[in-house]
Design a protein around this motif. Structure first.
Motif, mmCIF file in Angstrom:
data_model
loop_
_atom_site.group_PDB
_atom_site.id
_atom_site.type_symbol
_atom_site.label_atom_id
_atom_site.label_comp_id
_atom_site.label_asym_id
_atom_site.label_seq_id
_atom_site.Cartn_x
_atom_site.Cartn_y
_atom_site.Cartn_z
ATOM 1 N N ARG A 237 0.843 -1.197 0.000
ATOM 2 C CA ARG A 237 0.000 0.000 0.000
ATOM 3 C C ARG A 237 0.879 1.247 0.000
ATOM 4 O O ARG A 237 0.614 2.194 -0.730
ATOM 5 C CB ARG A 237 -0.889 -0.028 1.247
ATOM 6 N N THR A 238 1.943 1.210 0.808
ATOM 7 C CA THR A 238 2.875 2.339 0.810
ATOM 8 C C THR A 238 3.445 2.570 -0.592
ATOM 9 O O THR A 238 3.513 3.704 -1.068
ATOM 10 C CB THR A 238 4.051 2.076 1.776
ATOM 11 N N ARG B 217 2.136 1.820 -3.450
ATOM 12 C CA ARG B 217 1.121 2.420 -4.318
ATOM 13 C C ARG B 217 0.960 3.897 -3.986
ATOM 14 O O ARG B 217 0.822 4.727 -4.885
ATOM 15 C CB ARG B 217 -0.229 1.727 -4.127
ATOM 16 N N ALA B 218 1.011 4.219 -2.708
ATOM 17 C CA ALA B 218 0.815 5.605 -2.294
ATOM 18 C C ALA B 218 1.949 6.506 -2.766
ATOM 19 O O ALA B 218 1.822 7.723 -2.750
ATOM 20 C CB ALA B 218 0.682 5.692 -0.773
ATOM 21 N N LYS B 219 3.063 5.910 -3.175
ATOM 22 C CA LYS B 219 4.175 6.719 -3.675
ATOM 23 C C LYS B 219 3.916 7.216 -5.085
ATOM 24 O O LYS B 219 4.619 8.098 -5.564
ATOM 25 C CB LYS B 219 5.443 5.863 -3.735
ATOM 26 N N GLY B 220 2.973 6.587 -5.767
ATOM 27 C CA GLY B 220 2.689 6.993 -7.130
ATOM 28 C C GLY B 220 3.545 6.286 -8.165
ATOM 29 O O GLY B 220 3.711 6.792 -9.268
ATOM 30 N N ILE B 221 4.111 5.125 -7.828
ATOM 31 C CA ILE B 221 4.854 4.384 -8.850
ATOM 32 C C ILE B 221 3.889 3.511 -9.623
ATOM 33 O O ILE B 221 2.756 3.278 -9.185
ATOM 34 C CB ILE B 221 5.981 3.520 -8.215
ATOM 35 N N SER B 222 4.325 3.046 -10.799
ATOM 36 C CA SER B 222 3.390 2.328 -11.660
ATOM 37 C C SER B 222 3.030 0.980 -11.045
ATOM 38 O O SER B 222 3.794 0.396 -10.277
ATOM 39 C CB SER B 222 4.011 2.103 -13.032
ATOM 40 N N ARG C 240 5.498 -1.695 -11.560
ATOM 41 C CA ARG C 240 6.658 -1.612 -10.675
ATOM 42 C C ARG C 240 6.302 -2.113 -9.272
ATOM 43 O O ARG C 240 7.088 -2.791 -8.625
ATOM 44 C CB ARG C 240 7.126 -0.151 -10.615
ATOM 45 N N ARG D 244 8.663 -5.022 -8.148
ATOM 46 C CA ARG D 244 9.666 -4.676 -7.130
ATOM 47 C C ARG D 244 9.213 -5.003 -5.717
ATOM 48 O O ARG D 244 10.027 -5.299 -4.858
ATOM 49 C CB ARG D 244 9.960 -3.173 -7.201
ATOM 50 N N HIS D 245 7.933 -4.895 -5.482
ATOM 51 C CA HIS D 245 7.489 -5.058 -4.103
ATOM 52 C C HIS D 245 6.749 -6.374 -3.862
ATOM 53 O O HIS D 245 7.001 -7.046 -2.884
ATOM 54 C CB HIS D 245 6.620 -3.876 -3.672
#
Lengths: 368, 316, 354
Positions: free
Chosen positions: B214-215, B217-222, B225, B229-230
């Protein structure tokens, strides 16, 4: 306090060894989780134990019910030594010494029905047949749950209800003492109040004694007769409940009180607070002398050199500090060394205020 | 690190010791297991049998027989009872086939297991997920010998797309090597793909509900990604350990059925033949080889683990 | 509905937000017609207990809870740009860039297998065309600003090497990395010890002053609210039941649920009462909430009109920013809310099973 205390803990130590080695493990150090803690509790009383994460409060509570093996010291329950008691000796004690855990979700077996959960300790202690069910229904009703729900599973209840189930389970075998490890921390505010009120009622009704472990000072105020504040494995202050709030002596207690936000904006704006800076040090190699000195605004050389004894002031208020707050020089002069003091502590009384550079007790008061 | 290596070596010695003793004892306990009787043939006289028994040392105490056999294994001149050929040479001959089969299949099942698992997780609850779930169940529950036989019958015998079993060394003809291995690879992989896709699916679903995703996603990465990555990286950690253990088991003779069905003449097949003839030395060697592979690979996994997840320390 | 204010400073406007989720048991109405606004540099606290919809509200603004089973209605505009209907690509620019979020549990909110530095850099580079080295430099600045000692060195650490308080500082540094205009802090200090909580709150307050970002503080803790909020919205059962300035909410609360919340807090600054005034019963099921006022089944002051849905309205003309959802007359409320000399909720007559 009654003549013979229900629970006595003397110089209790619990160290977790840290092992390392190429082939054979050798102990290379210890986590000093509980380091020479003494306390006592009378029948029907409540002792609050407060401290931040890592202070050893949970370890202490588990050592007392012998879920963990103490490294040193003694635990006596109703006058009987249980520090090294074996399983068989412990069995009758376990019945009178029950535990309620923090997380009602994790401490109830999700595959068992409520009736089985609450009935298990009864069956274990020899109650049979229909008597179990009758007693379970009675207990559920007593903790404010619907007795018809004996056949439900834990997940069908809310957090507060699950904590009631945990309390009913502990209550089943008519204990004398309940260890409550953060019993309301996981609950919503309005539900917290319900559970605390329930604990209050049960205490009055059954004459229970509680050890109530909590991470902040606001909840324990409502339930405790006496409160002990722990920091890094040691008790730094202990006093009758109300006095801790009106007259905190140890700077750490003052800091803890000051850190709690008061739900009152005007008062919040008005008060000056002693902010405890930094984070607790490593419990593997705790600071010499007073363990709080690395974060204490009042620390001087003596704090690093000599471990402060627990000084007993008037009214059974004890605190381990070389530079106490909220006490007069006269009170210091009248104080004496408490027998609860750690064995390794020095034997000098706190220094009078005049000796503290620029020091004045009124400078940092609880709510000033 | 020193502690890790030392501990792992110690545990390897222990495991090899324990497993060899166990295997040895099992063969002692099997009825009709007397190797002298079998070696002497059907019409042997008691004298002949006694002679064999003496010359092979079968009348020595068990512990001495064990020591002799182990000594021979480690000096390299252990000989099988039935064919009286050097066991290590036999295994050396069979090993390329087994390694080819297991490495190829290991890559295939890891790749498709992860692929299907990921798709299944992303489409959780939808038709694709359900279809893959059914397929995985079918894959897991179809026995290798049945699948292998059916595949051979239709694809090799009826349609003659693939060769009818056998193994061609890679050094002889790489294309033919590949051609002969495709069917065995697929057949061996099916079960594992089924299992891995299910495991990865649940890992991915668990990871997707983690706070740090969730963090991310909250960063605004695609979203891509976030997944790679996560989610995927963290979901793969348990898969790696599963994979290395399965892989070790397959190398150590776990592909017996596949090797037999496709007549690959690998280590597993060799072990199967030897067991049938109650031939202790080859079985002992194969079992120890398998245990060795498992221990080494699991140590390797732990190293990879510690690399993938900084919270894990190599402690043995 | 929302009280008028100078629009020049208006950052976020939420109008009649409704969020529902389809589940196996039925449709959960997690947020049921919520309206509020946030201005530049102010802290709006959304207060409520679990299941009140406060977290869902925050997540919806960033689209973090979009899923095939979720339905969003109403409007939420950030400086005039609609958020609820924004495309995924637009949302990505908003997330981390214009709106940043700090989560409750710093122990689980950071990826355990990535270095702290890489996690901050990832966010910076998602929004600005910087090289990795430049982004790292900025990360060092940010970490120093939020009070992480030896920042350059610690960027190479993994989350498990940090204490809870330090991890929350990292989360704040990350949230600030692209100078967001709105910060949503979801229970930012709940998982922390009180002394660390005090430090983090101080940090947040200072940053808000420096950056002039608007802050939505989602919390259940009225103490924390009293510390840094400017305005409060109290949520119950998916609705805002009362909204007003800090002083209005604390000293002139209009909704019985707010009274109950204020009354049931354990406090260190007051003598202990014999009994904590608790709110009887349980929060409503969001699958089948009661008709009319959601608090009705637990409210001791329920009367016949409560079966109708009360709107969030200004009920005392003297307080134009203060609105609530309760049918009681203002003068009755001021009388009923006093229990034993303090604000609280009277005990409900009749049996309420816990």
């Amino acid at each position: 306090m009654t003549a013979a205390p229900l629970l006595e803990v003397e110089h209790l130590q619990l160290y977790f060894p840290i092992r390392r080695g190429v082939i054979v493990d050798r102990t290379i150090g210890h986590v000093h989780a509980v380091d020479d803690v003494s306390l006592s509790l009378g029948e029907g009383e409540t002792l609050g134990i407060v401290g931040e994460s890592g202070c050893g409060k949970t370890t202490l509570s588990r050592a007392i019910v012998r879920l963990l093996e103490p490294t040193g010291g003694a635990i006596r329950f109703r006058g009987r030594e249980i520090t090294r008691a074996g399983r068989r000796e412990l069995a009758p004690v376990r019945r009178e010494l029950q535990m309620v855990f923090q997380d009602p979700q994790a401490s109830l077996n999700p595959r068992k029905r409520v009736g089985q959960i609450v009935g298990a300790p009864l069956v274990l202690h020899g109650v049979k047949g229909a008597a179990v069910e009758r007693r379970v229904r009675e207990l559920l009703g007593r903790v404010g749950l619907n007795p018809e729900h004996v056949n439900r599973f834990p997940h069908e209840f809310s957090g507060g209800q699950r904590q009631r189930i945990g309390i009913a389970r502990a209550l089943a075998v008519e204990p004398k003492l309940m260890m409550l490890d953060e019993p309301v921390s996981a609950l919503d505010v309005s539900i917290q109040a319900q559970v605390i009120n329930l604990l209050d009622d049960l205490q009055d009704e059954f004459g229970l004694a509680y050890v109530f472990v909590a991470h902040d000072l606001s909840v324990v105020r409502h339930v405790s007769d006496r409160i002990a504040v722990m920091y890094l494995g040691k008790i730094v202050e202990s006093s009758p409940a109300e006095e801790l709030y009106t007259k905190p002596i140890h700077p750490y207690t003052v800091g803890l009180l000051g850190a709690i936000p008061i739900p009152d904006p005007r008062q919040n704006r008005a008060r000056r607070r002693l902010v405890v800076a930094g984070e607790p040090p490593n419990p593997i190699e705790p600071p010499s002398g007073c363990r709080f000195r690395t974060r204490c605004p009042r620390a001087t050389d003596v704090c690093a050199a000599v471990e402060p004894q627990l000084t007993e002031y008037a009214g059974g208020h004890v605190a381990a500090c070389h530079h106490p707050l909220n006490v007069t020089d006269a009170e210091i002069a009248a104080a004496r060394r408490s027998p609860l003091s750690p064995l390794s502590s020095g034997d000098q009384l706190p220094q009078p205020h005049a000796s503290l550079p620029g020091g004045d007790a009124a400078e940092v008061a609880a709510e000033g | 690190m020193a502690r890790f290596v030392v501990r792992r070596l110690l545990s390897m010695v222990l495991v090899l010791f324990a497993i060899s003793i166990l295997t040895f004892l099992i063969f002692q306990a099997i009825p009709n297991g007397d190797p002298a009787v079998r070696m002497a043939g059907r019409l042997a006289t008691p004298e002949q049998i006694a002679q064999i028994r003496q010359s092979w040392g079968f009348d020595d105490p068990i512990w001495q027989q064990y020591l002799t056999t182990m000594g021979k294994i480690f000096s390299g001149d252990v000989v099988s009872y039935t064919q009286q050929l050097n066991v290590l040479d036999q295994i050396k001959q069979a090993l390329p086939a087994t390694l080819s089969l297991s490495i190829g299949a290991g890559i295939i099942w890891l790749f498709f297991g992860v692929l299907f698992g990921l798709i299944s997780a992303i489409k959780a609850g939808r038709f694709t997920d359900r279809a893959l779930t059914v397929l995985a169940l079918v894959g897991v529950s179809t026995p290798v010998f049945l699948l292998g036989a059916v595949a051979l019958y239709f694809l090799a015998f009826k349609l003659t797309i693939f060769p009818n079993g056998g193994y061609v060394p890679l050094t002889d003809d790489p294309v033919d090597w590949l051609y002969h291995l495709i069917l065995p690879w697929c057949v061996l992989s099916v079960l594992f793909i089924g299992v891995y896709s299910r495991v990865l699916r649940s890992n991915v679903l668990d990871t997707m509900s983690e706070d740090y995703v969730r963090t991310a996603r909250a960063k605004g990465i695609s979203e891509r990604r976030v997944m790679v990555r996560h989610v995927l990286r963290n979901s793969m950690i348990p898969i790696i350990s599963l994979w290395s253990l399965d892989f070790a088991a397959v190398i150590g003779g776990g592909a017996i059925l596949t090797e037999s069905v496709f007549n690959l003449q690998g280590v597993g097949q060799y072990a199967a033949d030897s067991i049938q003839q109650l031939d202790v030395p080859p079985v002992l060697v194969v079992v120890m080889l398998g245990a060795f592979a498992v221990v080494i690979l699991s140590a390797l996994t732990d190293v990879i683990f510690a690399f993938l997840d900084p919270r894990i320390r190599l402690t043995g | 509905m929302t009280p008028a204010m100078s629009d020049a400073e208006r950052l976020l406007d939420v109008d009649d937000l409704r969020v529902s989720f389809r589940t196996e048991e039925g449709v959960v109405h997690a947020v049921d017609g919520v309206s509020f606004h946030v201005d530049r540099g102010e802290v709006l606290a959304i207060v409520g207990e679990s299941g009140s919809g406060k977290t869902v509200t925050g997540m919806s603004l960033m689209g973090l809870n979009r899923s095939p089973n979720a339905t969003f209605r109403g409007r939420a505009t950030l400086k005039g740009r609609e958020l609820l209907s924004a495309s995924d690509a637009e949302l990505r620019r908003v997330r981390g860039g214009e709106i940043a979020m700090i989560f409750q549990d710093p122990m689980t909110a950071l990826n355990p297998v990535q270095r702290i530095g890489d996690q901050i850099v990832e966010q910076i580079r998602a929004h600005e065309p910087l090289s990795k080295a430049q982004a790292l430099d900025r990360s060092v600045e940010l970490m120093e600003r939020v009070g992480v000692p030896r920042a350059a060195e610690r960027l190479r650490s993994y989350p498990h090497e940090f204490s809870g308080g330090m991890r929350q500082r990292v989360m704040i540094a990350m949230a600030l990395s692209c100078s967001p205009e709105l910060l949503i802090a979801d229970e930012p200090t709940t998982a922390l010890d009180v002394t660390i909580q005090a430090q983090i709150l101080r940090e947040l307050d200072q940053l808000r002053r420096e950056t002039q970002a608007g802050v939505i503080l989602v919390t259940h803790d009225l103490g924390v609210v009293a510390e840094i909020a400017d305005r409060i919205a109290v949520m119950y059962g998916g609705r805002i039941v009362e909204q007003g300035t800090l002083d209005e909410l604390f000293y002139d609360p209009q909704h019985p649920y707010t009274w109950g919340l204020l009354g049931s807090i354990t406090r260190v600054d007051r003598d202990r009462p014999g009994r904590l005034p608790a709110i009887a019963g349980l929060p409503p099921s969001l699958l089948a909430p009661p008709s009319g006022c959601h608090f009705r089944p637990r409210c001791p002051h329920e009367f016949d009109k409560c079966v109708q849905r009360p709107e969030l309205e200004v009920r005392d003309p003297a307080q134009p920013d203060h609105c609530d959802r309760c049918w009681l007359a203002v003068e009755d409320k001021r009388r009923l809310r006093v229990v034993d000399g303090e604000i609280g909720l009277a005990a409900k007559q009749g049996k309420v099973v816990a």
